[in-house]
Design an enzyme around this catalytic site. Structure first.
Site, PDB file in Angstrom:
ATOM      1  N   GLU A 284      76.686 -48.121  -0.037  1.00  0.00           N
ATOM      2  CA  GLU A 284      77.535 -48.374  -1.201  1.00  0.00           C
ATOM      3  C   GLU A 284      78.564 -49.439  -0.825  1.00  0.00           C
ATOM      4  O   GLU A 284      79.227 -49.330   0.201  1.00  0.00           O
ATOM      5  CB  GLU A 284      78.264 -47.101  -1.631  1.00  0.00           C
ATOM      6  CG  GLU A 284      79.050 -47.322  -2.910  1.00  0.00           C
ATOM      7  CD  GLU A 284      79.855 -46.109  -3.351  1.00  0.00           C
ATOM      8  OE1 GLU A 284      80.484 -45.474  -2.494  1.00  0.00           O
ATOM      9  OE2 GLU A 284      79.850 -45.816  -4.555  1.00  0.00           O
TER      10      GLU A 284
ATOM     11  N   GLU B 199      83.391 -35.461  -5.735  1.00  0.00           N
ATOM     12  CA  GLU B 199      82.620 -36.555  -6.333  1.00  0.00           C
ATOM     13  C   GLU B 199      82.793 -37.761  -5.428  1.00  0.00           C
ATOM     14  O   GLU B 199      83.922 -38.208  -5.219  1.00  0.00           O
ATOM     15  CB  GLU B 199      83.118 -36.880  -7.740  1.00  0.00           C
ATOM     16  CG  GLU B 199      82.681 -35.893  -8.797  1.00  0.00           C
ATOM     17  CD  GLU B 199      81.185 -35.693  -8.866  1.00  0.00           C
ATOM     18  OE1 GLU B 199      80.430 -36.609  -8.488  1.00  0.00           O
ATOM     19  OE2 GLU B 199      80.770 -34.601  -9.272  1.00  0.00           O
TER      20      GLU B 199
ATOM     21  N   GLU C 263      81.851 -31.720 -13.080  1.00  0.00           N
ATOM     22  CA  GLU C 263      83.108 -31.929 -13.791  1.00  0.00           C
ATOM     23  C   GLU C 263      82.817 -32.149 -15.276  1.00  0.00           C
ATOM     24  O   GLU C 263      81.710 -32.460 -15.667  1.00  0.00           O
ATOM     25  CB  GLU C 263      83.823 -33.162 -13.243  1.00  0.00           C
ATOM     26  CG  GLU C 263      84.120 -33.028 -11.760  1.00  0.00           C
ATOM     27  CD  GLU C 263      85.261 -33.933 -11.322  1.00  0.00           C
ATOM     28  OE1 GLU C 263      86.415 -33.642 -11.661  1.00  0.00           O
ATOM     29  OE2 GLU C 263      84.978 -34.925 -10.639  1.00  0.00           O
TER      30      GLU C 263
ATOM     31  N   CYS D 275      81.647 -45.491  -9.301  1.00  0.00           N
ATOM     32  CA  CYS D 275      80.629 -44.770  -8.524  1.00  0.00           C
ATOM     33  C   CYS D 275      79.317 -44.721  -9.296  1.00  0.00           C
ATOM     34  O   CYS D 275      78.271 -44.464  -8.720  1.00  0.00           O
ATOM     35  CB  CYS D 275      81.111 -43.388  -8.119  1.00  0.00           C
ATOM     36  SG  CYS D 275      81.811 -42.480  -9.467  1.00  0.00           S
TER      37      CYS D 275
ATOM     38  N   ASN E  90      90.026 -46.140  -8.909  1.00  0.00           N
ATOM     39  CA  ASN E  90      89.216 -46.964  -9.818  1.00  0.00           C
ATOM     40  C   ASN E  90      89.289 -46.552 -11.282  1.00  0.00           C
ATOM     41  O   ASN E  90      89.070 -47.375 -12.166  1.00  0.00           O
ATOM     42  CB  ASN E  90      87.759 -47.027  -9.331  1.00  0.00           C
ATOM     43  CG  ASN E  90      87.094 -45.682  -9.296  1.00  0.00           C
ATOM     44  OD1 ASN E  90      87.754 -44.664  -9.091  1.00  0.00           O
ATOM     45  ND2 ASN E  90      85.802 -45.645  -9.480  1.00  0.00           N
TER      46      ASN E  90
ATOM     47  N   LYS F 220      97.712 -35.526  -6.713  1.00  0.00           N
ATOM     48  CA  LYS F 220      98.009 -36.638  -5.798  1.00  0.00           C
ATOM     49  C   LYS F 220      97.149 -37.850  -6.173  1.00  0.00           C
ATOM     50  O   LYS F 220      95.951 -37.907  -5.900  1.00  0.00           O
ATOM     51  CB  LYS F 220      97.707 -36.243  -4.347  1.00  0.00           C
ATOM     52  CG  LYS F 220      98.125 -37.326  -3.375  1.00  0.00           C
ATOM     53  CD  LYS F 220      97.150 -37.401  -2.228  1.00  0.00           C
ATOM     54  CE  LYS F 220      96.608 -38.737  -1.882  1.00  0.00           C
ATOM     55  NZ  LYS F 220      97.148 -39.962  -2.315  1.00  0.00           N
TER      56      LYS F 220
ATOM     57  N   GLY G 166      85.547 -37.228   1.623  1.00  0.00           N
ATOM     58  CA  GLY G 166      84.948 -36.028   1.041  1.00  0.00           C
ATOM     59  C   GLY G 166      84.418 -35.090   2.114  1.00  0.00           C
ATOM     60  O   GLY G 166      84.605 -33.873   2.049  1.00  0.00           O
TER      61      GLY G 166
ATOM     62  N   GLN H 176      89.635 -54.333   0.201  1.00  0.00           N
ATOM     63  CA  GLN H 176      88.337 -54.172  -0.462  1.00  0.00           C
ATOM     64  C   GLN H 176      87.633 -55.525  -0.601  1.00  0.00           C
ATOM     65  O   GLN H 176      86.414 -55.617  -0.446  1.00  0.00           O
ATOM     66  CB  GLN H 176      88.538 -53.503  -1.825  1.00  0.00           C
ATOM     67  CG  GLN H 176      87.250 -53.165  -2.561  1.00  0.00           C
ATOM     68  CD  GLN H 176      86.403 -52.106  -1.873  1.00  0.00           C
ATOM     69  OE1 GLN H 176      86.921 -51.087  -1.419  1.00  0.00           O
ATOM     70  NE2 GLN H 176      85.103 -52.330  -1.775  1.00  0.00           N
TER      71      GLN H 176
ATOM     72  N   GLY I  70      86.455 -39.617  -4.438  1.00  0.00           N
ATOM     73  CA  GLY I  70      86.790 -40.699  -3.511  1.00  0.00           C
ATOM     74  C   GLY I  70      85.598 -41.013  -2.631  1.00  0.00           C
ATOM     75  O   GLY I  70      84.436 -40.849  -3.040  1.00  0.00           O
ATOM     76  N   SER I  71      85.875 -41.435  -1.416  1.00  0.00           N
ATOM     77  CA  SER I  71      84.805 -41.902  -0.534  1.00  0.00           C
ATOM     78  C   SER I  71      84.044 -40.738   0.107  1.00  0.00           C
ATOM     79  O   SER I  71      84.562 -39.617   0.210  1.00  0.00           O
ATOM     80  CB  SER I  71      85.400 -42.779   0.569  1.00  0.00           C
ATOM     81  OG  SER I  71      86.280 -42.007   1.353  1.00  0.00           O
TER      82      SER I  71
HETATM   83  P1  ADP Z   1      89.016 -44.960  -1.639  1.00  0.00           P
HETATM   84  O1  ADP Z   1      88.134 -45.825  -0.808  1.00  0.00           O
HETATM   85  O2  ADP Z   1      88.620 -44.806  -3.066  1.00  0.00           O
HETATM   86  O3  ADP Z   1      90.481 -45.190  -1.442  1.00  0.00           O
HETATM   87  P2  ADP Z   1      89.439 -42.466  -0.252  1.00  0.00           P
HETATM   88  O4  ADP Z   1      88.467 -41.372  -0.045  1.00  0.00           O
HETATM   89  O5  ADP Z   1      90.058 -43.107   0.930  1.00  0.00           O
HETATM   90  O6  ADP Z   1      88.665 -43.504  -1.133  1.00  0.00           O
HETATM   91  O7  ADP Z   1      90.628 -42.007  -1.202  1.00  0.00           O
HETATM   92  C1  ADP Z   1      90.477 -41.160  -2.321  1.00  0.00           C
HETATM   93  C2  ADP Z   1      91.676 -40.234  -2.402  1.00  0.00           C
HETATM   94  O8  ADP Z   1      91.665 -39.371  -1.270  1.00  0.00           O
HETATM   95  C3  ADP Z   1      93.023 -40.968  -2.360  1.00  0.00           C
HETATM   96  O9  ADP Z   1      93.944 -40.295  -3.208  1.00  0.00           O
HETATM   97  C4  ADP Z   1      93.410 -40.834  -0.906  1.00  0.00           C
HETATM   98  O10 ADP Z   1      94.812 -40.940  -0.681  1.00  0.00           O
HETATM   99  C5  ADP Z   1      92.918 -39.429  -0.589  1.00  0.00           C
HETATM  100  N1  ADP Z   1      92.692 -39.163   0.842  1.00  0.00           N
HETATM  101  C6  ADP Z   1      92.415 -40.059   1.815  1.00  0.00           C
HETATM  102  N2  ADP Z   1      92.288 -39.443   3.013  1.00  0.00           N
HETATM  103  C7  ADP Z   1      92.500 -38.111   2.799  1.00  0.00           C
HETATM  104  C8  ADP Z   1      92.501 -36.946   3.618  1.00  0.00           C
HETATM  105  N3  ADP Z   1      92.256 -37.011   4.929  1.00  0.00           N
HETATM  106  N4  ADP Z   1      92.750 -35.752   3.040  1.00  0.00           N
HETATM  107  C9  ADP Z   1      92.968 -35.659   1.719  1.00  0.00           C
HETATM  108  N5  ADP Z   1      92.990 -36.717   0.883  1.00  0.00           N
HETATM  109  C10 ADP Z   1      92.756 -37.938   1.394  1.00  0.00           C
END
Ligand code: ADP
Length: 494
Positions: free
Chosen positions: A396, A264, A475, A298, A166, A189, A247, A345, A242-243
């Site tokens: 959310e 976060e 952060e 977020c 995002n 990444k 997390g 989404q 991320g999600s």
């Molecule tokens: P979103 O819904 O924003 O895509 P995610 O949590 O799926 O949220 O993704 C956020 C980041 O975490 C992305 O870069 C995704 O590739 C990475 N990600 C997803 N699954 C894993 C995992 N099991 N371990 C580490 N990183 C991950």
């Protein structure tokens, strides 16, 4: 650039499809496989063909970062500051071009995207200063005679930075810049939906004369590339945005091997509107905070908690504003809200909207898929009147969907604001200094906003929250040093 001149350029499609490769140990590398990213405003357009790594290619990047760590951690603060300053200057000089790429790949409007690119540049410049100031330290007298004690900060080592789609430049910038400023080496990444933005940033960083291996970009799936970073014993810290679900997985995995972790995650942020508020300002805050960037922040205000005497007037004015918003192609001049990031989404948002109606929330406006001249993931912003226990008021959604909750008085509004598993930020619109002060003190969140939208934060102060929203040190700003350094205590017999 308006959509017309842009459309003329799309005739040269090859020019517009970016070939995004990994950057490992100072070299550009092809992937084990290739992926595509597409423009959510016009899904016929491929924005990038990008390299995807597997576990062993990710391990090469981690090894490169580990080998570079002794060198980069001992560079002078001046050298690190110069590198970061150069990166920041180039991002700022190229903000329009980077903004265009981001608007095409993520779907936020062009002005928002150019603004975000500029922010990324400023973040690098801020952390150029932080490299000079360092993480801080102190010298004290010991409890024992003749002994001196000092407390210093050292780099963590190798950090794995995992980012969402995002904010494809700002979030990577606010992780990469402090990591490098404080002497860490990086494996970055980016999210799979925005590889071209990650690559463009890496391309700028690659020209800043860092020692090979200090900064690496690896693209691919979270389960393979992300998980390899999280599990590697060579990675000393993981910073993730991320999600909540991902997390939680990362937290468990990092804890098992005692890695430092900073997370976060989500938010279900309240904006409280009291009866004494400037109602036009409150409606502005709601529109901006809940719906701009397609609600994909977020910090979005997805719960609008309105005191009873102004509830109906607020809803009428907000609906009026929503009806006037222009939803469309992210590059079209005058677009207020671009598309949803992808079809998954969009389907999630529409399902949440259908569920809201089924559970009895009162539909006020929007929430429908929209057809536009190009094939994109467009939808109208949605507004509901809800009760606090309904899912639309609790989960959310991460889309342009908000609900209004009626509050009997200020105390009730504060209770509703805190009645959530999340705790990222909370806003209040009021003309009462004492209410605003009380709210700042009692909202159980990491950030409060008074008469301002909940979304939109400064980069020189801490960012983060409490409860299910965040974990670990904050952060941004000076506080970033808490994650990117580790403390050492030294004793000397003088
Ligand atoms: P979103 O819904 O924003 O895509 P995610 O949590 O799926 O949220 O993704 C956020 C980041 O975490 C992305 O870069 C995704 O590739 C990475 N990600 C997803 N699954 C894993 C995992 N099991 N371990 C580490 N990183 C991950």
């Amino acid at each position: 650039m308006g959509v017309d001149s842009y459309t003329r350029r799309t005739l040269k499609r090859s020019e517009l499809t970016q070939n995004a490769r990994h950057y490992i140990n100072g070299r550009w590398e092809t992937g084990v496989t290739t992926g595509l990213s597409e423009n959510p405003s016009d899904t016929r357009e491929t924005v990038a063909e990008y390299a995807r790594a597997d576990r062993s290619q990710t391990e090469l990047a981690i090894r490169a970062a580990a080998d570079a760590a002794p060198h980069w951690s001992h560079t002078t603060p001046q050298r690190r500051a110069d590198v970061l300053d150069q990166i920041g200057s180039e991002i700022l000089a190229r903000r329009e071009e980077l903004g265009l790429l981001m608007a095409r790949e993520e779907g936020k409007t062009l002005p928002e995207a150019v603004g975000e690119a500029a922010r990324a540049g400023h973040i690098f410049k801020f952390f150029a200063g932080e490299a000079l100031r360092g993480g801080g330290g102190e010298t004290l007298a010991s409890l024992r005679p003749g002994v001196q004690v000092d407390v210093t900060r050292e780099p963590l080592g190798v950090v794995g930075l995992i980012t969402p789609w995002n904010f494809p430049l700002a979030i990577p910038a606010w992780k990469i810049a402090p990591a490098l400023a404080h002497g860490n080496t990086v494996v970055f990444k980016p999210a799979e939906l925005v590889p071209a933005c990650g690559w463009a940033l890496a391309e700028i960083i690659s020209r800043a004369a860092l020692p090979a291996g200090s900064f690496n970009l690896v693209m691919g799936s979270g389960r393979e590339v992300g998980q390899t970073l999280v599990d590697s014993p060579l990675v000393d810290g993981i910073s993730f945005t991320g999600s909540v679900e991902t997390g939680e997985l990362i937290l468990q995995a990092a804890a098992r091997r005692h890695a430092k972790v900073q997370l976060e995650m989500g938010g279900k942020n309240p904006l409280v509107v009291l009866a004494d508020a400037d109602l036009d300002r409150a409606v502005d805050c709601a529109v901006q905070g809940a719906y701009f960037s397609t609600g994909q922040r977020c910090t979005a205000s997805s719960r609008l908690i309105v005191e009873a005497p102004v509830h109906d007037a607020f809803v009428v004015r907000l609906r009026h504003r929503l009806a006037a918003l222009k939803i469309g192609h992210a590059l079209e001049r005058g677009t207020d809200i671009g598309p949803v990031v992808d079809r998954v989404q969009l389907a999630r948002n529409l399902a949440a909207i259908a569920a809201a109606s089924e559970e009895g929330a009162e539909h006020v406006w929007g929430g429908e898929p929209l057809q536009r001249a190009t094939q994109g993931h467009f939808m109208s912003p949605a507004l509901f009147l809800a009760r606090p226990e309904q899912r639309v008021a609790r989960d959310e959604i991460f889309g342009p969907v908000a609900c209004v909750l009626r509050a009997d008085d200020y105390e009730h509004a504060l209770d509703l604001a805190n009645d959530t598993p999340f705790g990222l930020c909370a806003g209040i619109c009021t003309t009462s200094l004492s209410r605003a002060t009380h709210f700042k003190r009692h909202a159980r969140v990491g950030m409060t906003m008074v008469n301002l939208p909940t979304a939109g934060v400064d980069y020189h102060v801490p960012f983060g929250g409490r409860k299910a929203s965040s974990y670990g040190p904050r952060e941004q700003g000076r506080h970033a040093a808490e994650f990117y350094t580790t403390v050492k205590t030294g004793y000397v017999l003088a």
